[in-house]
Design an enzyme around this catalytic site. Structure first.
Site, PDB file in Angstrom:
ATOM      1  N   GLY A  56      29.275  10.446  22.621  1.00 41.00           N
ATOM      2  CA  GLY A  56      28.027  11.268  22.205  1.00 41.00           C
ATOM      3  C   GLY A  56      28.377  12.434  21.507  1.00 41.00           C
ATOM      4  O   GLY A  56      29.538  12.936  21.344  1.00 41.00           O
ATOM      5  N   VAL A 110      27.845  15.972  22.266  1.00 42.29           N
ATOM      6  CA  VAL A 110      28.298  16.916  22.960  1.00 42.29           C
ATOM      7  C   VAL A 110      29.426  16.061  23.822  1.00 42.29           C
ATOM      8  O   VAL A 110      30.323  17.030  24.059  1.00 42.29           O
ATOM      9  CB  VAL A 110      27.096  17.375  23.978  1.00 42.29           C
ATOM     10  CG1 VAL A 110      27.855  18.477  24.947  1.00 42.29           C
ATOM     11  CG2 VAL A 110      25.898  17.798  23.194  1.00 42.29           C
ATOM     12  N   TYR A 141      23.040  18.412  31.293  1.00 42.30           N
ATOM     13  CA  TYR A 141      22.238  18.876  30.348  1.00 42.30           C
ATOM     14  C   TYR A 141      20.939  18.406  30.507  1.00 42.30           C
ATOM     15  O   TYR A 141      20.707  17.259  30.637  1.00 42.30           O
ATOM     16  CB  TYR A 141      22.923  18.433  28.961  1.00 42.30           C
ATOM     17  CG  TYR A 141      24.305  18.929  28.833  1.00 42.30           C
ATOM     18  CD1 TYR A 141      24.426  20.381  28.412  1.00 42.30           C
ATOM     19  CD2 TYR A 141      25.346  18.360  29.272  1.00 42.30           C
ATOM     20  CE1 TYR A 141      25.903  20.627  28.253  1.00 42.30           C
ATOM     21  CE2 TYR A 141      26.675  18.473  29.047  1.00 42.30           C
ATOM     22  CZ  TYR A 141      26.827  19.930  28.491  1.00 42.30           C
ATOM     23  OH  TYR A 141      27.960  20.267  28.437  1.00 42.30           O
ATOM     24  N   ASP A 153      14.887  21.215  26.075  1.00 39.88           N
ATOM     25  CA  ASP A 153      13.584  22.144  25.763  1.00 39.88           C
ATOM     26  C   ASP A 153      12.269  21.374  25.935  1.00 39.88           C
ATOM     27  O   ASP A 153      11.024  21.766  26.065  1.00 39.88           O
ATOM     28  CB  ASP A 153      13.485  22.506  24.257  1.00 39.88           C
ATOM     29  CG  ASP A 153      14.163  21.670  23.162  1.00 39.88           C
ATOM     30  OD1 ASP A 153      14.926  20.985  23.353  1.00 39.88           O
ATOM     31  OD2 ASP A 153      13.196  21.493  22.299  1.00 39.88           O
ATOM     32  N   TYR A 159      10.416  10.981  27.056  1.00 36.54           N
ATOM     33  CA  TYR A 159      11.853  11.535  27.274  1.00 36.54           C
ATOM     34  C   TYR A 159      11.799  12.963  28.007  1.00 36.54           C
ATOM     35  O   TYR A 159      12.707  12.975  28.965  1.00 36.54           O
ATOM     36  CB  TYR A 159      12.222  11.766  25.733  1.00 36.54           C
ATOM     37  CG  TYR A 159      13.679  12.874  25.756  1.00 36.54           C
ATOM     38  CD1 TYR A 159      14.930  12.042  25.897  1.00 36.54           C
ATOM     39  CD2 TYR A 159      13.703  13.855  25.148  1.00 36.54           C
ATOM     40  CE1 TYR A 159      16.123  12.830  25.942  1.00 36.54           C
ATOM     41  CE2 TYR A 159      14.936  14.969  25.229  1.00 36.54           C
ATOM     42  CZ  TYR A 159      15.811  14.106  25.664  1.00 36.54           C
ATOM     43  OH  TYR A 159      17.111  14.931  25.270  1.00 36.54           O
TER      44      TYR A 159
END
Ligand code: NAP
Length: 294
Positions: A10, A12, A98, A101, A124
């Site tokens: 991914g 990150v 992680y 927002d 999500y």
């Protein structure tokens, strides 16, 4: 230190594999070698590796698709982190995870604090919030880092989409009434390694907001991407109502970094500075033409 990393392919995760390496032996897994939809495999891998630190960079991140696959999103973003948390607790290890927002509804007129009440407005966001709660409820040592608007020069993200569209269309129309902080995946991975290193003695665990400094809209982000890239395709501002997306998005995605700045003396760079560095360091044409975003 033994480190188990999920989601190595991914945005990150790819950066983390590099930033975590100085801290110890990194056992990095992609979906093929550790599928978060497979609870037995999660337990098996953790027990094989016996990590001191687990960094979970894998997630179901397809925000629109999650509306039609809410159970799968919940399984990857909530059930799986819950299992990782139980295993972390069993080992006395630390779990870094992680979040987003998108746990907020975006109606607050100022940046969100860690103490603000989440109220996700899409599937999500709901799955990510449940993931936070599963970890917190497990009682394991954990750090949950909520971040926002991640981009880099790999995989699918807003930056690569804008670069592609700007070459295909005479003009772009981009939403101007959602604001946030575009965060370079490399900045996040570098900061994660710094925090994990400092936290070896368990100094500060819990939930923190960590995204780039500054603020812009998607439209402002698009204009800056093209300006820095020397592409003169005009970008016209449009509104959320005019742009039909399957999932609702929060109007305000800004996360206050005040807590993490006070506790860790850590602040990610201003989004504009990181964007310029990211674009400068990349062989732009090569990356975009080789693996175009959807
Ligand atoms: N992207 C954003 O704008 C954003 C914003 C806020 C927070 N976050 C959070 O930040 C974290 C990192 O996001 P990112 O942008 O790096 O996401 P990403 O680029 O989409 O990477 C997610 C990784 O998770 C893997 N994955 C998906 N389903 C899996 C499964 N069943 N088992 C194992 N691995 C699986 C993917 O595997 P494949 O390579 O096989 O697809 C991918 O490598 C996530 O927790 C995300 O929720 C992201």
């Amino acid at each position: 230190m033994r480190i188990l990393l999920t989601g190595r392919a991914g945005q990150v995760g790819w950066e983390l594999e590099r930033s975590l390496t100085p801290l110890g032996h990194v056992f990095a897994f992609d979906r093929a070698s550790l599928d978060l939809a497979n609870p037995d495999q999660i337990v098996g891998r953790v027990r094989e590796v016996k990590p001191d630190l687990i960094v979970n960079a894998a997630a179901y991140t397809a925000v629109d698709r999650a509306e039609s696959e809410p159970r799968l999103a919940m399984q990857i973003n909530s059930a799986a982190p819950g299992i990782l948390a139980e295993e972390t607790k069993r080992l006395g290890a630390l779990l870094v995870h992680y979040s987003t927002d998108y746990v907020f509804d975006g109606t607050k007129p100022s940046p969100y604090l860690e103490t603000d009440t989440p109220n996700p407005i899409n599937a999500y966001g709901r799955s990510k919030l449940e993931g936070e709660r599963a970890i917190q409820g497990s009682g394991c040592r954990h750090l949950i880092l909520r971040t926002s608007w991640i981009y880099g020069m790999r995989r699918n993200n807003f930056l690569l989409t804008i670069l592609r569209l700007a070459r295909e269309h005479p003009e772009l129309r981009v939403v101007d009434d959602q604001i946030g902080a575009p965060t370079w995946c490399r900045d996040l991975a570098t900061a994660t390694a710094q925090i994990a290193n400092q936290n070896a003695n368990g100094k500060a665990e819990g939930l923190y907001h960590l995204s780039a400094a500054g603020a812009t809209s998607w439209c402002g982000f698009a204009r800056e991407i093209l300006r820095v890239s020397g592409i003169d395709t005009p970008v016209r501002a449009t509104s959320t109502n005019e742009y039909a997306a399957l999932a609702k998005r929060p109007a305000n995605s800004l996360l206050s970094g005040a807590t993490i700045a006070a506790r860790w003396r850590l602040q990610l760079p201003e989004w504009r500075n990181s964007l310029a560095i990211c674009l400068r360091r990349s062989k732009l044409g090569h990356v975009v033409s080789e693996k175009g975003p959807e």
